[in-house]
Design a protein around this motif. Structure first.
Motif, PDB file in Angstrom:
ATOM      1  N   ALA A   1       0.834  -1.200   0.000  1.00 54.16           N
ATOM      2  CA  ALA A   1       0.000   0.000   0.000  1.00 54.16           C
ATOM      3  C   ALA A   1       0.871   1.253   0.000  1.00 54.16           C
ATOM      4  CB  ALA A   1      -0.920  -0.021   1.212  1.00 54.16           C
ATOM      5  N   THR A   2       1.558   1.480  -1.097  1.00 52.39           N
ATOM      6  CA  THR A   2       2.443   2.650  -1.223  1.00 52.39           C
ATOM      7  C   THR A   2       2.230   3.292  -2.603  1.00 52.39           C
ATOM      8  OG1 THR A   2       4.318   1.662  -2.374  1.00 52.39           O
ATOM      9  CG2 THR A   2       4.215   1.284   0.006  1.00 52.39           C
ATOM     10  N   PRO A   3       2.651   4.550  -2.761  1.00 48.81           N
ATOM     11  CA  PRO A   3       2.460   5.218  -4.059  1.00 48.81           C
ATOM     12  C   PRO A   3       3.125   4.475  -5.222  1.00 48.81           C
ATOM     13  CG  PRO A   3       3.187   6.791  -2.393  1.00 48.81           C
ATOM     14  CD  PRO A   3       3.250   5.453  -1.757  1.00 48.81           C
ATOM     15  N   ASN A   4       4.308   3.943  -5.012  1.00 49.23           N
ATOM     16  CA  ASN A   4       4.972   3.252  -6.133  1.00 49.23           C
ATOM     17  C   ASN A   4       4.191   2.012  -6.560  1.00 49.23           C
ATOM     18  OD1 ASN A   4       7.261   4.863  -6.723  1.00 49.23           O
ATOM     19  ND2 ASN A   4       8.204   4.198  -4.811  1.00 49.23           N
ATOM     20  N   GLY A   5       3.663   1.286  -5.588  1.00 46.94           N
ATOM     21  CA  GLY A   5       2.879   0.094  -5.911  1.00 46.94           C
ATOM     22  C   GLY A   5       1.624   0.463  -6.680  1.00 46.94           C
TER      23      GLY A   5
ATOM     24  N   LYS B   1       4.650  -7.708   2.422  1.00 48.10           N
ATOM     25  CA  LYS B   1       4.506  -6.937   3.678  1.00 48.10           C
ATOM     26  C   LYS B   1       5.865  -6.354   4.060  1.00 48.10           C
ATOM     27  CE  LYS B   1       0.274  -9.148   4.965  1.00 48.10           C
ATOM     28  NZ  LYS B   1       0.170 -10.511   4.439  1.00 48.10           N
ATOM     29  N   LEU B   2       6.007  -5.060   3.760  1.00 44.81           N
ATOM     30  CA  LEU B   2       7.313  -4.409   3.931  1.00 44.81           C
ATOM     31  C   LEU B   2       7.718  -4.338   5.407  1.00 44.81           C
ATOM     32  CD1 LEU B   2       6.896  -1.494   1.333  1.00 44.81           C
ATOM     33  CD2 LEU B   2       7.970  -3.716   0.981  1.00 44.81           C
ATOM     34  N   GLN B   3       6.725  -4.104   6.278  1.00 42.45           N
ATOM     35  CA  GLN B   3       7.044  -4.018   7.720  1.00 42.45           C
ATOM     36  C   GLN B   3       7.581  -5.334   8.272  1.00 42.45           C
ATOM     37  OE1 GLN B   3       4.166  -1.967   7.226  1.00 42.45           O
ATOM     38  NE2 GLN B   3       4.642  -0.103   8.380  1.00 42.45           N
TER      39      GLN B   3
ATOM     40  N   GLN C   1       9.338  -8.752   4.173  1.00 39.59           N
ATOM     41  CA  GLN C   1       9.180  -9.835   3.191  1.00 39.59           C
ATOM     42  C   GLN C   1       9.929  -9.534   1.887  1.00 39.59           C
ATOM     43  OE1 GLN C   1       4.940 -10.448   2.796  1.00 39.59           O
ATOM     44  NE2 GLN C   1       4.815 -11.625   4.698  1.00 39.59           N
ATOM     45  N   GLN C   2      10.246  -8.239   1.675  1.00 32.48           N
ATOM     46  CA  GLN C   2      10.985  -7.885   0.452  1.00 32.48           C
ATOM     47  C   GLN C   2      12.412  -8.430   0.453  1.00 32.48           C
ATOM     48  OE1 GLN C   2      10.194  -5.896   2.934  1.00 32.48           O
ATOM     49  NE2 GLN C   2      11.378  -4.012   3.047  1.00 32.48           N
ATOM     50  N   PHE C   3      12.873  -8.879   1.639  1.00 31.54           N
ATOM     51  CA  PHE C   3      14.224  -9.446   1.733  1.00 31.54           C
ATOM     52  C   PHE C   3      14.218 -10.974   1.676  1.00 31.54           C
ATOM     53  CE2 PHE C   3      14.533  -5.271   3.860  1.00 31.54           C
ATOM     54  CZ  PHE C   3      15.548  -4.705   3.098  1.00 31.54           C
ATOM     55  N   SER C   4      13.041 -11.552   1.449  1.00 34.44           N
ATOM     56  CA  SER C   4      12.997 -13.027   1.380  1.00 34.44           C
ATOM     57  C   SER C   4      13.727 -13.483   0.119  1.00 34.44           C
ATOM     58  CB  SER C   4      11.552 -13.516   1.342  1.00 34.44           C
ATOM     59  OG  SER C   4      10.976 -13.163   0.092  1.00 34.44           O
TER      60      SER C   4
ATOM     61  N   ASN D   1      16.733  -5.690  -5.970  1.00 37.65           N
ATOM     62  CA  ASN D   1      16.743  -4.374  -5.311  1.00 37.65           C
ATOM     63  C   ASN D   1      15.743  -4.312  -4.144  1.00 37.65           C
ATOM     64  OD1 ASN D   1      17.631  -1.663  -5.042  1.00 37.65           O
ATOM     65  ND2 ASN D   1      15.959  -0.911  -6.314  1.00 37.65           N
ATOM     66  N   HIS D   2      15.177  -5.434  -3.757  1.00 35.39           N
ATOM     67  CA  HIS D   2      14.255  -5.561  -2.608  1.00 35.39           C
ATOM     68  C   HIS D   2      13.240  -4.429  -2.469  1.00 35.39           C
ATOM     69  CE1 HIS D   2      16.600  -2.725  -0.099  1.00 35.39           C
ATOM     70  NE2 HIS D   2      17.685  -3.333  -0.569  1.00 35.39           N
ATOM     71  N   LYS D   3      12.600  -4.083  -3.578  1.00 38.35           N
ATOM     72  CA  LYS D   3      11.563  -3.045  -3.500  1.00 38.35           C
ATOM     73  C   LYS D   3      10.356  -3.459  -4.327  1.00 38.35           C
ATOM     74  CE  LYS D   3      14.801   0.766  -2.878  1.00 38.35           C
ATOM     75  NZ  LYS D   3      14.588   1.111  -1.483  1.00 38.35           N
ATOM     76  N   ILE D   4       9.179  -3.063  -3.827  1.00 38.86           N
ATOM     77  CA  ILE D   4       8.000  -3.171  -4.679  1.00 38.86           C
ATOM     78  C   ILE D   4       7.896  -1.850  -5.427  1.00 38.86           C
ATOM     79  CG2 ILE D   4       6.845  -4.782  -3.110  1.00 38.86           C
ATOM     80  CD1 ILE D   4       5.497  -1.290  -3.405  1.00 38.86           C
ATOM     81  N   PRO D   5       7.240  -1.775  -6.584  1.00 40.92           N
ATOM     82  CA  PRO D   5       6.516  -2.854  -7.236  1.00 40.92           C
ATOM     83  C   PRO D   5       7.430  -3.702  -8.109  1.00 40.92           C
ATOM     84  CG  PRO D   5       6.277  -0.845  -8.499  1.00 40.92           C
ATOM     85  CD  PRO D   5       7.078  -0.483  -7.288  1.00 40.92           C
ATOM     86  N   ALA D   6       6.951  -4.939  -8.352  1.00 42.90           N
ATOM     87  CA  ALA D   6       7.570  -5.808  -9.348  1.00 42.90           C
ATOM     88  C   ALA D   6       6.429  -6.606  -9.977  1.00 42.90           C
ATOM     89  CB  ALA D   6       8.585  -6.737  -8.689  1.00 42.90           C
TER      90      ALA D   6
ATOM     91  N   TRP E   1      11.022  -5.008 -12.687  1.00 43.60           N
ATOM     92  CA  TRP E   1      10.910  -4.118 -11.531  1.00 43.60           C
ATOM     93  C   TRP E   1      11.331  -2.722 -11.949  1.00 43.60           C
ATOM     94  CZ3 TRP E   1      16.067  -2.817 -10.127  1.00 43.60           C
ATOM     95  CH2 TRP E   1      17.054  -3.720 -10.536  1.00 43.60           C
ATOM     96  N   GLU E   2      11.121  -1.767 -11.072  1.00 46.37           N
ATOM     97  CA  GLU E   2      11.174  -0.316 -11.331  1.00 46.37           C
ATOM     98  C   GLU E   2       9.841   0.076 -11.990  1.00 46.37           C
ATOM     99  OE1 GLU E   2      13.018   2.490 -10.687  1.00 46.37           O
ATOM    100  OE2 GLU E   2      14.131   1.215  -9.337  1.00 46.37           O
ATOM    101  N   SER E   3       9.115   0.931 -11.270  1.00 47.26           N
ATOM    102  CA  SER E   3       7.754   1.263 -11.711  1.00 47.26           C
ATOM    103  C   SER E   3       7.715   1.801 -13.146  1.00 47.26           C
ATOM    104  CB  SER E   3       7.123   2.253 -10.743  1.00 47.26           C
ATOM    105  OG  SER E   3       7.927   3.406 -10.601  1.00 47.26           O
ATOM    106  N   GLY E   4       8.681   2.646 -13.520  1.00 44.71           N
ATOM    107  CA  GLY E   4       8.672   3.207 -14.869  1.00 44.71           C
ATOM    108  C   GLY E   4       8.833   2.120 -15.923  1.00 44.71           C
TER     109      GLY E   4
END
Ligand SMILES: N[C@@H](CCC(=O)N[C@@H](CS)C(=O)NCC(=O)O)C(=O)O
Length: 205
Positions: free
Chosen positions: A8-12, A32-34, A37-40, A49-54, A63-66
């Motif tokens: 639930a973030t702007p990039n997602g 669930k970033l808190q 889980q992005q490091f699983s 790069n352990h970031k959403i979105p993908a 990955w990378e929203s753009g």
């Protein structure tokens, strides 16, 4: 089949908006970033790069929203609904998408982090990132002023989708760099009325 890894973030939400605009079916994986889980291992195999979105689309991880929006536009937007068919307009839309990832994304992200910091605020950070946000919003205002455009290129594109979830939050919390600019307010309000935007902003549920 497309699987969207998001939170639930702007990039997602840039991606859920685009998927909804294109009427595509997709599976949702709430990362669930808190809970970190992005490091699983499973997620790092999709995005090192352990970031959403993908997304994973037919086995291809992106990955990378753009880059994801460009992929969706290239592969699924035969009608030019979010990625124009006209070559010049298409490049202009891509230009605004890049402008967001180098501008509003990192600066508003850092401003938000500085504001959320508990205890004494770092005044210098607030001034640097707040000042840059004001400058960037001035640029967007100038773009919209040119020909009194309804959207950045004139028509609704990935350039607007990239900016909207970030700037909408800033507008909602009353950030002056938005609220002092009626053209920006009208632009964001216009985007907000799109049913696909409303659906995309509610994801993940
Ligand atoms: N430039 C990236 C930024 C993505 C990003 O910053 N994602 C954040 C959430 S909005 C994230 O997943 N952070 C988790 C982390 O850094 O570990 C994009 O546009 O996709």
């Amino acid at each position: 089949m497309i699987t969207l890894y998001t939170a639930a973030t702007p990039n997602g939400r840039k991606i859920s908006i685009a998927l909804e605009e294109l009427g595509l079916e997709y599976q949702l994986e709430h990362v669930k970033l808190q809970e970190e889980q992005q490091f699983s291992d499973a997620f790092l195999a999709i995005n090192p790069n352990h970031k959403i979105p993908a997304i994973v689309d037919d086995g291809q991880a992106i990955w990378e929203s753009g880059a994801i929006l460009l992929h969706l536009g290239e592969k699924y937007d035969g009608d030019g609904r979010i990625l124009p068919k006209d070559a010049a307009k298409r490049m202009e839309a891509i230009q605004y998408a890049f402008f967001q990832t180098g501008g509003v994304g990192p600066n508003l992200g850092r401003l938000g982090a500085a504001l959320r910091k508990e205890g004494e605020k770092n005044q210098e950070m607030l001034e640097i990132f707040g000042g840059e946000m004001d400058r960037l919003c001035g640029v967007l205002d100038r773009i919209l002023e040119n020909g009194e455009r309804e959207y950045l290129t004139g028509e609704y594109t990935i350039g607007d989708i990239m900016h909207y979830p970030w700037l909408r939050i800033a507008q909602q919390i009353g950030a002056e760099f938005i609220t002092s600019r009626p053209r920006l307010v009208a632009w964001l309000d216009r985007i907000a009325t799109r049913p696909a935007v409303e659906r995309g902003m509610a994801i993940p549920v």
